[in-house]
Design an enzyme around this catalytic site. Structure first.
Site, PDB file in Angstrom:
ATOM      1  N   ARG A  57     -38.314 -22.010  -5.286  1.00 32.54           N
ATOM      2  CA  ARG A  57     -38.610 -23.321  -4.983  1.00 32.54           C
ATOM      3  C   ARG A  57     -37.806 -23.899  -6.180  1.00 32.54           C
ATOM      4  NH1 ARG A  57     -43.807 -25.382  -6.239  1.00 32.54           N
ATOM      5  NH2 ARG A  57     -42.907 -26.422  -7.768  1.00 32.54           N
ATOM      6  N   HIS A  86     -42.673 -29.226  -6.003  1.00 31.83           N
ATOM      7  CA  HIS A  86     -43.448 -29.003  -4.864  1.00 31.83           C
ATOM      8  C   HIS A  86     -43.460 -30.149  -3.693  1.00 31.83           C
ATOM      9  CE1 HIS A  86     -46.779 -27.604  -2.369  1.00 31.83           C
ATOM     10  NE2 HIS A  86     -47.296 -29.065  -2.563  1.00 31.83           N
ATOM     11  N   TYR A 103     -45.000 -27.337 -15.794  1.00 31.30           N
ATOM     12  CA  TYR A 103     -45.526 -25.971 -15.750  1.00 31.30           C
ATOM     13  C   TYR A 103     -44.533 -24.894 -15.470  1.00 31.30           C
ATOM     14  CZ  TYR A 103     -44.777 -26.846 -10.723  1.00 31.30           C
ATOM     15  OH  TYR A 103     -44.278 -27.352  -9.651  1.00 31.30           O
TER      16      TYR A 103
END
Length: 423
Positions: A298, A302, A311
């Site tokens: 990805r 998200h 992160y």
């Protein structure tokens, strides 16, 4: 001074397939091979099983796969922009996962039924869903946006992994319908009219930890259901990396249920198409379920409510961008003389036209009267709903500075709220 991410329990863990292979070695098992036909360098390799499937892809089909991937990436960019401009409440990007979705979607047949999660915009394209219809739900003006009966592409499921249960149940229904049709055909001497069908259930690596997925695979295996579980392992379940979800490749989980599991390079559209075609044939022939793990990434967030810089490292993103699914297929098409500059220019123009259509259609969407939500809450009238509508009207009037006119929807709810409906 360099930027350092905040410390988390995930610091120091690798995010690639080598870590999983090392874990398998400790367990005494060989690393799970990953099916790859088209490498990041744009060169076509060989696989003893799946090369035969890849050879069936004509230059025209390959150009179509590229055009599909380019179109859905352009659509994704436009939808993200619409959300940032306040036209959508939320958007779920797919950039980086185009090959996994286009390859698998194009491998399906019209009679197959597909259960997506909420990110399968590319699969929707392959099933002829009007892409502008996808945005109705994300704009908050519809509970769905399209009729699944028209395309055999189900509505998006926002409840994590719930669609895997639905998919297996639907596959078991197909299985019984086909047995009944076969028995009827045998009695009449006429061949069955309907072609064999299968189901594809899409889910992510994060959803693989849900009990629904486990239960679905138990039932699918027990009843030999014609279903293909397609896991897009994009490495991040929001901020949780794959290695926290599993210590071995997700495809290995199929062993515990007694059916095949295949890991495929999810950025290789040719390999994805080949593996999915094989899996669907396997399911349609009554041989039972298959688990496909598409190993992809990805690239973006998200959702548009997420900030991946909190992160994960930019170096990781850059490493995966070098494996871009569109770039590798473009290299192959150019090197083999299957596509010229005119083709790629047209793909870009088509993408821009699609984006303009989606933007125009989204702006033209009308927001339904919220009173219809009260009218559609129950099939029959309920006095509590009428009471809540009355409160809403009073509350809304406070902003307008005057009592609102009684709307038809309000009249319908009030009229239906008869004494016999309460209890």
């Amino acid at each position: 001074m360099g930027t350092h991410l905040p410390s988390t329990e995930f610091d120091g863990t690798a995010v690639d397939d080598q870590r999983e292979a090392d874990a398998e070695a400790v367990m005494g098992e060989p690393p799970a091979p990953m099916v790859q036909l088209l490498g990041p360098d744009g060169k076509l390799g060989f696989d003893p099983v799946f090369t035969d499937y890849a050879r069936k892809l004509t230059p025209e089909v390959l150009r179509g796969l590229y055009a599909d991937m380019a179109a859905i990436r352009r659509f994704d960019v436009e939808a993200t922009a619409l959300q940032r401009q306040g036209q959508l409440a939320l958007w779920v990007p797919l950039t980086g996962q185009e090959a996994a979705q286009i390859g698998s979607g194009r491998a399906s047949q019209p009679q197959d039924y597909i259960f997506p999660t909420y990110r399968e915009h590319g699969v929707a394209l392959t099933r002829n869903v009007d892409l502008a219809e996808l945005l109705r739900q994300f704009r908050g003006v519809s509970n769905g946006g399209w009729n699944p009966k028209d395309t055999n592409f189900h509505l998006y499921t926002l409840v994590l992994a719930a669609q895997t249960l639905h998919a297996v149940g639907y596959a078991m229904g197909i299985q019984r319908d086909q047995k009944l049709a076969a028995a009827t055909a045998a009695g009449t001497g006429n061949p069955a009219a309907e072609p064999a069908a299968a189901v594809i259930a899409y889910f992510g690596d994060g959803a693989s930890s849900e009990g629904d997925v486990h239960e679905s695979m138990v039932f699918a295996s027990s009843y030999n259901a014609p279903v293909v579980f397609f896991c897009q392992n994009n490495h991040w379940a929001i901020s949780v990396p794959t290695e926290v979800q599993t210590k071995v490749p997700l495809s290995n989980r199929a062993k515990g249920y007694g059916f095949p599991g295949i890991r495929v390079d999810g950025n290789d559209v040719i390999a994805v198409h080949a593996v999915t075609e094989w899996a669907l044939e396997h399911a349609r022939q009554g041989k039972g379920p298959v688990l496909i793990e598409a190993f992809t990434y990805r690239v973006g967030a998200h959702t548009t409510a997420d900030d991946p810089t909190k992160y994960r490292q930019a170096a990781e993103e850059d490493a995966w961008k070098a494996k871009d699914p569109l770039a590798r297929l473009e290299k192959y098409l150019r090197s083999e003389g299957m596509a010229d500059q005119e083709f790629f220019a047209k793909v870009k123009t088509d993408g821009d036209e699609l984006a303009a259509y989606v933007r125009r259609t989204t702006h033209d969407l009308e927001t339904p009267d919220i009173r219809t939500a009260f009218a559609n809450t129950y099939a029959e009238a309920h006095p509590l709903v009428a009471e809540e509508l009355a409160w809403f009207e009073e509350y809304s009037a406070g902003f307008a500075g005057e009592e609102p006119e009684e709307e038809p929807a309000r009249q319908a709810v009030t009229a239906q709220a008869s004494p016999k409906a309460g209890h």
